[in-house]
Write a protein that holds these residues in place. Structure first.
Motif, PDB file in Angstrom:
ATOM      1  N   SER A  55     -62.851 -37.657  -2.942  1.00  0.00           N
ATOM      2  CA  SER A  55     -61.778 -36.966  -3.654  1.00  0.00           C
ATOM      3  C   SER A  55     -61.876 -35.463  -3.453  1.00  0.00           C
ATOM      4  O   SER A  55     -60.910 -34.747  -3.649  1.00  0.00           O
ATOM      5  N   THR A  56     -63.050 -34.969  -3.019  1.00  0.00           N
ATOM      6  CA  THR A  56     -63.219 -33.542  -2.780  1.00  0.00           C
ATOM      7  C   THR A  56     -62.848 -33.139  -1.362  1.00  0.00           C
ATOM      8  O   THR A  56     -62.857 -31.953  -1.048  1.00  0.00           O
ATOM      9  N   ASP A  57     -62.536 -34.100  -0.498  1.00  0.00           N
ATOM     10  CA  ASP A  57     -62.155 -33.765   0.876  1.00  0.00           C
ATOM     11  C   ASP A  57     -60.829 -33.038   0.895  1.00  0.00           C
ATOM     12  O   ASP A  57     -59.858 -33.494   0.275  1.00  0.00           O
ATOM     13  N   PRO A  58     -60.744 -31.925   1.622  1.00  0.00           N
ATOM     14  CA  PRO A  58     -59.440 -31.280   1.753  1.00  0.00           C
ATOM     15  C   PRO A  58     -58.572 -32.076   2.723  1.00  0.00           C
ATOM     16  O   PRO A  58     -59.085 -32.682   3.659  1.00  0.00           O
ATOM     17  N   PRO A  59     -57.264 -32.091   2.501  1.00  0.00           N
ATOM     18  CA  PRO A  59     -56.409 -32.754   3.485  1.00  0.00           C
ATOM     19  C   PRO A  59     -56.418 -31.975   4.791  1.00  0.00           C
ATOM     20  O   PRO A  59     -56.730 -30.791   4.803  1.00  0.00           O
ATOM     21  N   ARG A  60     -56.109 -32.662   5.859  1.00  0.00           N
ATOM     22  CA  ARG A  60     -56.045 -31.964   7.143  1.00  0.00           C
ATOM     23  C   ARG A  60     -54.986 -30.880   7.084  1.00  0.00           C
ATOM     24  O   ARG A  60     -53.939 -31.063   6.458  1.00  0.00           O
ATOM     25  N   ALA A  61     -55.278 -29.764   7.710  1.00  0.00           N
ATOM     26  CA  ALA A  61     -54.396 -28.593   7.650  1.00  0.00           C
ATOM     27  C   ALA A  61     -52.973 -28.953   8.054  1.00  0.00           C
ATOM     28  O   ALA A  61     -52.745 -29.527   9.108  1.00  0.00           O
ATOM     29  N   GLY A  62     -52.034 -28.626   7.196  1.00  0.00           N
ATOM     30  CA  GLY A  62     -50.623 -28.797   7.489  1.00  0.00           C
ATOM     31  C   GLY A  62     -50.092 -30.201   7.344  1.00  0.00           C
ATOM     32  O   GLY A  62     -48.914 -30.440   7.547  1.00  0.00           O
ATOM     33  N   GLU A  63     -50.936 -31.168   6.996  1.00  0.00           N
ATOM     34  CA  GLU A  63     -50.440 -32.535   6.929  1.00  0.00           C
ATOM     35  C   GLU A  63     -49.742 -32.819   5.599  1.00  0.00           C
ATOM     36  O   GLU A  63     -48.574 -33.158   5.566  1.00  0.00           O
ATOM     37  N   PHE A  64     -50.470 -32.701   4.497  1.00  0.00           N
ATOM     38  CA  PHE A  64     -49.907 -32.954   3.180  1.00  0.00           C
ATOM     39  C   PHE A  64     -50.432 -31.904   2.211  1.00  0.00           C
ATOM     40  O   PHE A  64     -51.345 -31.162   2.532  1.00  0.00           O
ATOM     41  N   SER A  65     -49.871 -31.904   1.011  1.00  0.00           N
ATOM     42  CA  SER A  65     -50.344 -30.960   0.001  1.00  0.00           C
ATOM     43  C   SER A  65     -51.650 -31.463  -0.609  1.00  0.00           C
ATOM     44  O   SER A  65     -52.155 -32.517  -0.256  1.00  0.00           O
ATOM     45  N   GLN A  66     -52.143 -30.728  -1.572  1.00  0.00           N
ATOM     46  CA  GLN A  66     -53.417 -31.040  -2.209  1.00  0.00           C
ATOM     47  C   GLN A  66     -53.288 -32.021  -3.372  1.00  0.00           C
ATOM     48  O   GLN A  66     -54.285 -32.406  -3.954  1.00  0.00           O
ATOM     49  N   ARG A  67     -52.078 -32.413  -3.738  1.00  0.00           N
ATOM     50  CA  ARG A  67     -51.906 -33.167  -4.979  1.00  0.00           C
ATOM     51  C   ARG A  67     -52.557 -34.533  -4.958  1.00  0.00           C
ATOM     52  O   ARG A  67     -52.975 -35.047  -5.990  1.00  0.00           O
ATOM     53  N   MET A  68     -52.645 -35.162  -3.791  1.00  0.00           N
ATOM     54  CA  MET A  68     -53.260 -36.483  -3.676  1.00  0.00           C
ATOM     55  C   MET A  68     -54.000 -36.569  -2.352  1.00  0.00           C
ATOM     56  O   MET A  68     -53.709 -35.818  -1.424  1.00  0.00           O
ATOM     57  N   VAL A  71     -60.860 -17.740  -3.678  1.00  0.00           N
ATOM     58  CA  VAL A  71     -61.466 -17.462  -4.978  1.00  0.00           C
ATOM     59  C   VAL A  71     -61.764 -18.747  -5.751  1.00  0.00           C
ATOM     60  O   VAL A  71     -62.755 -18.839  -6.469  1.00  0.00           O
ATOM     61  N   LEU A  72     -60.924 -19.756  -5.591  1.00  0.00           N
ATOM     62  CA  LEU A  72     -61.049 -20.984  -6.381  1.00  0.00           C
ATOM     63  C   LEU A  72     -61.582 -22.183  -5.594  1.00  0.00           C
ATOM     64  O   LEU A  72     -61.728 -23.258  -6.157  1.00  0.00           O
ATOM     65  N   GLU A  73     -61.893 -22.003  -4.305  1.00  0.00           N
ATOM     66  CA  GLU A  73     -62.269 -23.154  -3.488  1.00  0.00           C
ATOM     67  C   GLU A  73     -63.568 -23.815  -3.934  1.00  0.00           C
ATOM     68  O   GLU A  73     -63.768 -25.009  -3.732  1.00  0.00           O
ATOM     69  N   TRP A  74     -64.457 -23.098  -4.582  1.00  0.00           N
ATOM     70  CA  TRP A  74     -65.713 -23.722  -5.001  1.00  0.00           C
ATOM     71  C   TRP A  74     -65.507 -24.707  -6.157  1.00  0.00           C
ATOM     72  O   TRP A  74     -66.372 -25.513  -6.441  1.00  0.00           O
ATOM     73  N   PHE A  75     -64.354 -24.673  -6.820  1.00  0.00           N
ATOM     74  CA  PHE A  75     -64.040 -25.664  -7.849  1.00  0.00           C
ATOM     75  C   PHE A  75     -63.814 -27.048  -7.241  1.00  0.00           C
ATOM     76  O   PHE A  75     -63.837 -28.048  -7.949  1.00  0.00           O
ATOM     77  N   ARG A  76     -63.572 -27.111  -5.927  1.00  0.00           N
ATOM     78  CA  ARG A  76     -63.325 -28.390  -5.245  1.00  0.00           C
ATOM     79  C   ARG A  76     -64.465 -29.374  -5.504  1.00  0.00           C
ATOM     80  O   ARG A  76     -64.260 -30.572  -5.628  1.00  0.00           O
ATOM     81  N   TRP A  77     -65.684 -28.901  -5.599  1.00  0.00           N
ATOM     82  CA  TRP A  77     -66.840 -29.792  -5.756  1.00  0.00           C
ATOM     83  C   TRP A  77     -66.908 -30.390  -7.152  1.00  0.00           C
ATOM     84  O   TRP A  77     -67.671 -31.309  -7.392  1.00  0.00           O
TER      85      TRP A  77
END
Length: 177
Positions: free
Chosen positions: A51-64, A164-170
């Motif tokens: 669930s912490t994986d970022p989506p591939r760049a430009g593919e989809f948003s971060q919502r799911m 600034v907020l990327e460390w919240f991903r974990w």
């Protein structure tokens, strides 16, 4: 699929009715678990993701978390989702044609960025007023609105792409909490 105590939890996902040919998107909003495995037709090779994986760049948003499927799963060839740690069910599972998913994804992203832009404007205006008047109340409002903007950015998932907020991903999905 009925789980046993302290074992992986499995879900069988298929379209309810007839499906149109073409690419589909399997989407998942993380619940309490961080790790998932997807087994999709035709080869049913496991696709592990967190669930912490970022989506591939430009593919989809971060919502799911979303995975593109070559075809829609049906009664004869469903998709299987495994939650290896058995920590609970996903908050939301979706299955839709890629065109419909992209349309909904774009509408959601536009709404979130419009709300964040409005909050940014409020922050800038109140900062200018505070500079002119030096009234402490405006600083309180700036702090309040900054916290609200951070919450909206993190709860929507879009804040995870900001440096600034990327460390919240974990802490996802609990980063906004």
């Amino acid at each position: 699929i009925r789980p046993r105590l302290h074992e992986a939890v499995w879900y069988r996902v298929r379209a309810d009715g007839p499906v149109a040919p073409g690419e589909y998107v399997f989407s998942l909003r993380a619940g309490r678990s961080f790790q998932y495995r997807l087994y999709a037709p035709p080869d049913y090779q496991p696709q592990a993701f967190f669930s912490t994986d970022p989506p591939r760049a430009g593919e989809f948003s971060q919502r799911m978390r979303a995975v593109t499927l070559a075809r829609a799963p049906d009664a004869e060839a469903p998709v299987y989702l495994e939650v290896p740690d058995g920590a609970g069910r996903p908050a939301q599972i979706g299955l839709s044609p890629i065109r419909d998913y992209r349309t909904a994804d774009l509408a959601y992203t536009r709404f979130i960025y419009a709300a964040l832009a409005a909050m940014l404007v409020l922050l800038i205006v109140n900062l200018a007023i505070w500079i002119a008047l030096r009234e402490r109340t405006y600083l309180y409002f700036i702090g309040y609105m900054g916290g609200t903007a951070a919450y909206v950015a993190l709860s929507s998932g879009e804040g995870y792409v900001l440096p600034v907020l990327e460390w919240f991903r974990w802490w996802s999905p609990h980063g906004a909490w």
